[in-house]
Write an enzyme that holds these catalytic residues in place. Sequence first.
Site, PDB file in Angstrom:
ATOM      1  N   ARG A 146       0.846  -1.213   0.000  1.00 21.96           N
ATOM      2  CA  ARG A 146       0.000   0.000   0.000  1.00 21.96           C
ATOM      3  C   ARG A 146       0.869   1.246   0.000  1.00 21.96           C
ATOM      4  O   ARG A 146       0.567   2.227  -0.693  1.00 21.96           O
ATOM      5  CB  ARG A 146      -0.947  -0.033   1.212  1.00 21.96           C
ATOM      6  N   LYS A 195      -2.237   6.436   2.340  1.00 18.80           N
ATOM      7  CA  LYS A 195      -2.037   7.230   3.544  1.00 18.80           C
ATOM      8  C   LYS A 195      -1.105   8.405   3.217  1.00 18.80           C
ATOM      9  O   LYS A 195      -0.005   8.524   3.758  1.00 18.80           O
ATOM     10  CB  LYS A 195      -1.501   6.340   4.673  1.00 18.80           C
TER      11      LYS A 195
HETATM   12  N1  PLP Z   1      -8.971   4.642   6.856  1.00 19.94           N
HETATM   13  C1  PLP Z   1      -8.004   5.545   7.100  1.00 19.94           C
HETATM   14  C2  PLP Z   1      -8.152   6.916   6.560  1.00 19.94           C
HETATM   15  C3  PLP Z   1      -6.866   5.189   7.852  1.00 19.94           C
HETATM   16  O1  PLP Z   1      -5.903   6.078   8.088  1.00 19.94           O
HETATM   17  C4  PLP Z   1      -6.770   3.855   8.357  1.00 19.94           C
HETATM   18  C5  PLP Z   1      -5.606   3.450   9.149  1.00 19.94           C
HETATM   19  O2  PLP Z   1      -4.642   2.974   8.632  1.00 19.94           O
HETATM   20  C6  PLP Z   1      -7.801   2.946   8.044  1.00 19.94           C
HETATM   21  C7  PLP Z   1      -8.885   3.372   7.300  1.00 19.94           C
HETATM   22  C8  PLP Z   1      -7.702   1.508   8.457  1.00 19.94           C
HETATM   23  O3  PLP Z   1      -6.751   0.847   7.675  1.00 19.94           O
HETATM   24  P1  PLP Z   1      -5.922  -0.369   8.255  1.00 19.94           P
HETATM   25  O4  PLP Z   1      -6.926  -1.402   8.669  1.00 19.94           O
HETATM   26  O5  PLP Z   1      -5.077  -0.824   7.120  1.00 19.94           O
HETATM   27  O6  PLP Z   1      -5.175   0.147   9.412  1.00 19.94           O
END
Ligand code: PLP
Length: 308
Positions: A51, A153
């Site tokens: 990612r 991110k």
């Molecule tokens: N959505 C956003 C905007 C985030 O910053 C995160 C955190 O990483 C998530 C969703 C959840 O993603 P993950 O399960 O990969 O941590």
Amino acid sequence: MGLPLYPFDKTLEHPAAGDTNYGQGVFEGLKARRTERGNIAFFRIRDNASRMAQGAKRLGMIPVPENIFIDAVLRTGAANTDYIPEAKDGDAYFRPKQSGSGPIVGVAPSPENTFEVFMTPVGPYFKGGMSAVSLLVSEEYHRAAAGNVGFCKAIGNYAPGMIPAKEAKAQGFAEILYLDTNNNLIEEAGAANFGFVGKDGKVYFVQPSGTILDGITSRSVEQIAQDMGFETIRDRIALDFALQNAAECFCMGTAAVISPIGSITHRGTAYDFNHGEVGPITADLYDRLTGIQTERYPDKHGWLTILD
Ligand code: PLP
């Protein structure tokens, strides 16, 4: 007396750095835990690596190869085992980041990138046991626009959410639930994806579009729900559909794990789910996810990387 003048020292970032001037930066977040078998286990590290690479490409940076990303995270873990809490006290959170640290005055990719990883111990998300949170739907604020970088991110995605979150908290809500720019489809909560158990017994997950982060926790919970025998639906979800059809709602993320949503407030009306209590299926999903992460249940999908 004016402000102090700093020399260009290597401990200070260059004033013309691409990241602090133009937001050319991307980061990741993942956790390692001490498991019931006495290991230190990272969760789905390769997915974070890929990612971050996708985000780096979109932001005009050369992606960090997956093996270098993984090696850097594991080495940061190995160097900091003293700071990895006992299971009852919390987890270790790792933050890999890549940014355009070199100087550039015109708007263009920075000539130099920095990739670094830091870690910090974090306490348990649910201090007094799992409890349901309240979310506020915003029609005023949006997280990301189509064609932009909501799918990764990117550092610039996060500052615009700070004031909305602060305003929501001042009104007693845990976070904002963001909609698409037509104020119709659910996007995600501040840093967590949205899902729900329908009154029809199916488990629903939001289909990531370019504006929504494709959460690793959400993908994992979807797989776990399928392993439990649930029919799962991953699709764009209209807010009205969720408000009318959800029996239990939750959000999912590395920090939030699975957080039950007791109520969602939209245009002044609060919609309760499972009487504002933690739902039984949400609790079960939480138990199975954290059970795999802590080696209480078998890691049959190969999600863990054990620190040597
Ligand atoms: N959505 C956003 C905007 C985030 O910053 C995160 C955190 O990483 C998530 C969703 C959840 O993603 P993950 O399960 O990969 O941590």
